[in-house]
Design an enzyme around this catalytic site. Structure first.
Site, mmCIF file in Angstrom:
data_model
loop_
_atom_site.group_PDB
_atom_site.id
_atom_site.type_symbol
_atom_site.label_atom_id
_atom_site.label_comp_id
_atom_site.label_asym_id
_atom_site.label_seq_id
_atom_site.Cartn_x
_atom_site.Cartn_y
_atom_site.Cartn_z
ATOM 1 N N LYS A 1 0.886 -1.258 -0.043
ATOM 2 C CA LYS A 1 0.080 -0.037 -0.057
ATOM 3 C C LYS A 1 0.820 1.221 0.025
ATOM 4 O O LYS A 1 1.996 1.108 0.243
ATOM 5 C CB LYS A 1 -0.835 0.078 1.365
ATOM 6 C CG LYS A 1 -2.146 0.750 1.137
ATOM 7 C CD LYS A 1 -2.930 -0.003 0.537
ATOM 8 C CE LYS A 1 -4.270 1.054 0.063
ATOM 9 N NZ LYS A 1 -5.532 0.394 -0.368
ATOM 10 N N ASP B 1 -7.066 4.453 -4.609
ATOM 11 C CA ASP B 1 -7.622 4.234 -3.260
ATOM 12 C C ASP B 1 -8.229 5.629 -3.228
ATOM 13 O O ASP B 1 -8.591 6.348 -3.951
ATOM 14 C CB ASP B 1 -6.523 3.636 -2.235
ATOM 15 C CG ASP B 1 -7.408 3.444 -0.886
ATOM 16 O OD1 ASP B 1 -7.970 2.368 -0.994
ATOM 17 O OD2 ASP B 1 -7.371 4.133 0.193
#
Ligand code: NDP
Length: 448
Positions: A129, A169
């Site tokens: 991430k 995201d």
């Protein structure tokens, strides 16, 4: 205390000692570790190999400076992150988040969750991430572009189609992925598998935009059907009005349910006649406006300030699709009081642990984020396959694969729940099913 319990506690103590200020990371990891006790009972070799301590430590955590200039010529500096958490089952894969709340703890919690989520999809992708504390809200397209170019100037050294493949995201949609891709191409040459969520004219996959929202509903449908129930006629509360929420509204409506709310960080819309996803899409995706405007356009809708989870109304299904820790214990109690039967998470870790405890003490069936929102990364992995093949699949092909993957995730979680006799604890089921594949791969690869 049993050997397994004391081992788990010692891993937690070590995290607390090393990273005392990383509250989001601790929250995500501790929840998973607690649910792995039955697996460790069955596999004492994992304790001997100190597997959990290795699992909770990222393979690599990169932090970097992102300098950029606004339209008035002022200089700014943001902080960029990429945490490459685990590559036991495939190249690192996970989104980039642009939001002022981004810090190392948030990126590590998301990266850790991504390991097990990606494993659950059945596809060969590891967990990662990244992101930055840059706030794209209120910025011009040129400012966002300059930020993305500066961010990629550093990130490009660490990613690649077989190494690490970022995606979107919060705050990173088609516009940002386009700018990031353009910047990567100028520095490293055309490699279309280096990012996913790309535009359809340069290697993007059909159905990627819809994937997380649609996937959430395919998972929810599987969970509801397994109880002999149906989505038809169900009233659904959705939070958020971004990418996940918009397409969750569309698919829920298509499947015969009625979505009565959407929200943003300022307030929420209540429409007892059912939210129209096209109006949300126009306001948020096209005009980049605020959800408040929905009430100006739809006569049956009301706008209220505050959290949608404080709004007291009877309904059947809760689908949080905004952000982490959006539901606290008191709000969870209201969810129970309002007669909710199912809660499935579109956002990552939207429920505090004591809110989850409230669901589990009630009759609510709970579908956790890493299972319920895996549709986005699953279709990202399908985008990688299409890029490798130099082919584009039809919308139906991708959508059918997505549906199969989401049903399979529910079935795997249910099978783990049954194997360890957890009594419809689909959260523990998902953690265990995701962990077992990663653990087997890590054990097979020696001391990694
Ligand atoms: P978007 O940026 O498109 O939308 C985010 C939405 O959540 C906006 O409506 C935003 O409102 C709201 N929101 C953000 N922060 C807060 C807050 N602190 N309080 C209340 N509302 C807030 O993001 P996505 O839809 O892509 O992501 C939503 C969630 O889904 C995240 O948890 C993300 O990690 C998760 N997710 C996303 C995937 C994807 O494919 N996009 C895949 C898997 C999970 P506002 O505009 O006011 O900030």
């Amino acid at each position: 205390m049993s050997n397994v319990k004391s081992h788990i506690e010692s891993v937690k103590d070590e995290i607390q000692r090393r990273d005392p200020d990383q509250s989001e990371f601790q929250e995500a990891v501790f929840t998973v570790l607690d649910s792995l006790a039955p697996v460790l009972e069955a596999h004492p070799e994992y304790i001997k190999a100190n597997l959990l301590s290795r699992l909770v430590e990222p393979e690599r955590a990169i932090q970097f400076r992102v300098p950029w200039q606004d339209d008035e010529g002022q200089f700014h500096v943001n902080r960029g992150f990429r945490v490459q958490f685990n590559s036991a089952i495939g190249p690192y894969k996970g989104g980039l988040r642009l939001h002022p709340t981004v810090n190392l703890s948030v990126v590590k919690f998301l990266g850790f969750e991504q390991i097990l989520k990606n494993s659950l999809t059945g596809l060969p992708i590891g967990g990662a991430k990244g992101g930055s504390d840059f706030d794209p809200k209120g910025k011009s397209d040129s400012e966002v572009m300059r930020f993305c170019q500066s961010f990629m100037t550093e990130l490009q050294r660490h990613i690649g189609p077989d190494l690490d493949v970022p995606a979107g995201d919060i705050g990173v949609g088609g516009r940002e992925i386009g700018y990031l891709f353009g910047a990567y191409k100028r520095l490293r040459g055309y490699q279309n598998g280096v990012l996913t969520g790309k535009g359809l004219t340069f290697g993007g996959s059909l159905a990627r935009t819809e994937a997380t929202g649609y996937g959430l509903l395919y998972y929810t449908n599987a969970l509801v059907k397994a109880q002999g129930d149906t989505l038809t006629g169900k009233r659904i509360k959705i939070s958020g009005s971004g990418n996940v929420a918009t397409y969750a509204v569309q698919k829920a409506t298509e499947l015969g349910a009625k979505v009565i709310t959407v929200s943003d960080s300022n307030g929420y819309i209540y429409d007892p006649k059912g939210i129209d996803y096209k109006v949300v899409q126009q306001i948020k995706e096209v005009e980049r406006g605020r959800i408040k405007e929905y009430a100006d356009r739809v006569a049956s809708a009301e706008y209220h300030g505050g959290s949608v989870w404080d709004f007291d109304v009877d309904y059947d299904i809760a689908l949080p699709c905004a952000t982490q820790n959006e539901i606290n214990k008191d709000q969870a109690k209201l969810i129970v009081k309002d007669g909710v039967k199912y809660i499935c998470e579109g956002a990552n870790m939207p429920s505090y642990p004591d809110a989850i405890a409230v669901y589990q003490d009630s009759n609510i069936l709970y579908g956790p984020a890493k299972a319920a929102n895996a549709g986005g990364v699953a279709v990202s992995a399908l985008e990688m396959s299409q890029n490798s093949e130099r082919l584009s699949w039809s919308f139906e092909t991708v959508d059918n694969r997505l549906q199969d993957i989401m049903e399979d995730i529910f079935e795997k979680s249910e099978a783990a729940d049954k194997k360890y006799q957890l009594d419809k604890n689909y959260q523990a089921g998902a953690n265990i099913a995701g962990f077992e594949k990663v653990a087997t791969a890590m054990m097979a690869q020696g001391l990694i």
